[in-house]
Design a protein around this motif. Structure first.
Motif, PDB file in Angstrom:
ATOM      1  N   VAL A 212      29.896  37.508  33.047  1.00  0.00           N
ATOM      2  CA  VAL A 212      29.930  37.958  34.442  1.00  0.00           C
ATOM      3  C   VAL A 212      31.371  38.120  34.906  1.00  0.00           C
ATOM      4  CG1 VAL A 212      29.390  37.301  36.826  1.00  0.00           C
ATOM      5  CG2 VAL A 212      27.663  37.036  35.036  1.00  0.00           C
ATOM      6  N   LEU A 213      32.222  37.169  34.565  1.00  0.00           N
ATOM      7  CA  LEU A 213      33.624  37.271  34.977  1.00  0.00           C
ATOM      8  C   LEU A 213      34.307  38.491  34.359  1.00  0.00           C
ATOM      9  CD1 LEU A 213      34.587  33.498  35.000  1.00  0.00           C
ATOM     10  CD2 LEU A 213      34.480  35.049  36.982  1.00  0.00           C
TER      11      LEU A 213
ATOM     12  N   TRP B 217      37.873  42.278  40.825  1.00  0.00           N
ATOM     13  CA  TRP B 217      37.189  42.079  42.099  1.00  0.00           C
ATOM     14  C   TRP B 217      37.956  41.050  42.918  1.00  0.00           C
ATOM     15  CZ3 TRP B 217      31.399  42.883  42.843  1.00  0.00           C
ATOM     16  CH2 TRP B 217      30.948  43.970  42.094  1.00  0.00           C
ATOM     17  N   HIS B 218      37.600  40.895  44.161  1.00  0.00           N
ATOM     18  CA  HIS B 218      38.284  39.977  45.077  1.00  0.00           C
ATOM     19  C   HIS B 218      38.217  38.541  44.532  1.00  0.00           C
ATOM     20  CE1 HIS B 218      39.355  37.772  48.677  1.00  0.00           C
ATOM     21  NE2 HIS B 218      39.850  38.910  49.146  1.00  0.00           N
ATOM     22  N   PRO B 219      39.329  37.806  44.620  1.00  0.00           N
ATOM     23  CA  PRO B 219      39.366  36.434  44.093  1.00  0.00           C
ATOM     24  C   PRO B 219      38.343  35.481  44.733  1.00  0.00           C
ATOM     25  CG  PRO B 219      41.574  37.188  44.682  1.00  0.00           C
ATOM     26  CD  PRO B 219      40.621  38.247  45.118  1.00  0.00           C
TER      27      PRO B 219
ATOM     28  N   VAL C 175      31.978  32.543  41.141  1.00  0.00           N
ATOM     29  CA  VAL C 175      31.413  32.535  39.787  1.00  0.00           C
ATOM     30  C   VAL C 175      32.126  31.495  38.927  1.00  0.00           C
ATOM     31  CG1 VAL C 175      31.003  33.924  37.714  1.00  0.00           C
ATOM     32  CG2 VAL C 175      30.695  34.941  39.979  1.00  0.00           C
ATOM     33  N   GLU C 176      33.448  31.419  39.031  1.00  0.00           N
ATOM     34  CA  GLU C 176      34.215  30.449  38.239  1.00  0.00           C
ATOM     35  C   GLU C 176      33.809  29.014  38.561  1.00  0.00           C
ATOM     36  OE1 GLU C 176      38.113  31.672  39.417  1.00  0.00           O
ATOM     37  OE2 GLU C 176      38.326  33.075  37.731  1.00  0.00           O
TER      38      GLU C 176
END
Length: 148
Positions: free
Chosen positions: A28-29, A35-37, A43-44
């Protein structure tokens, strides 16, 4: 499961289903690169053991059926992916429409006539949203399109 997008990544449905949570998070990452942090941070921060692949399915429109004293509403008849954000709203709409139809029965309307009108309107509105949701899924994440 993920249709053409997964094929482009070189993964089969079986490989995706067998992937660990950490592997899925990494996948996914990769897809969210750039994409925006704040989004990637969500997700992280997910615990890998809470991440798993799911199979998303949609109902397909059916020809009209004979009305009876038994009917359906919501996902029981027009299940859809979350790609339109409308599944719960359509189910609530179905419930309200069914309640209105049953109120007509209480006022003397024949039950099968009320149910038939409810089912026709419910199927039109519900499957319109199923198709929109499926089209969004195809456009946004490469999901397989619904059959015509």
């Amino acid at each position: 499961m993920f249709g053409r997008r997964v094929e482009r990544l070189g993964l089969s449905d079986a490989e995706l289903s067998a992937a660990s949570g950490a592997e899925l998070r990494a996948l996914v990452l990769e897809q969210l690169a750039g994409w925006h942090p704040l989004l990637t941070g969500i997700v992280e921060s997910c615990t890998p053991s809470s991440i798993f692949a799911i199979r998303v399915r949609s109902g397909v429109p059916l020809p009209q059926w004979p009305a009876s004293r038994v009917t359906l509403l919501g996902d029981a008849i027009h299940a859809m992916s979350p790609a339109a954000g409308a599944g719960a709203n359509i189910a609530l709409r179905d419930g309200a429409a069914l309640a209105a139809a049953l109120a007509e029965v209480g006022a003397g309307r024949p039950v099968t006539a009320a149910i038939q009108d409810y089912e026709q309107a419910m199927a039109r509105a519900g499957f319109r949203m199923v198709r929109l949701s499926a089209a969004n899924g195809t456009r946004m994440v490469g999901a397989d399109p619904l059959p015509r």
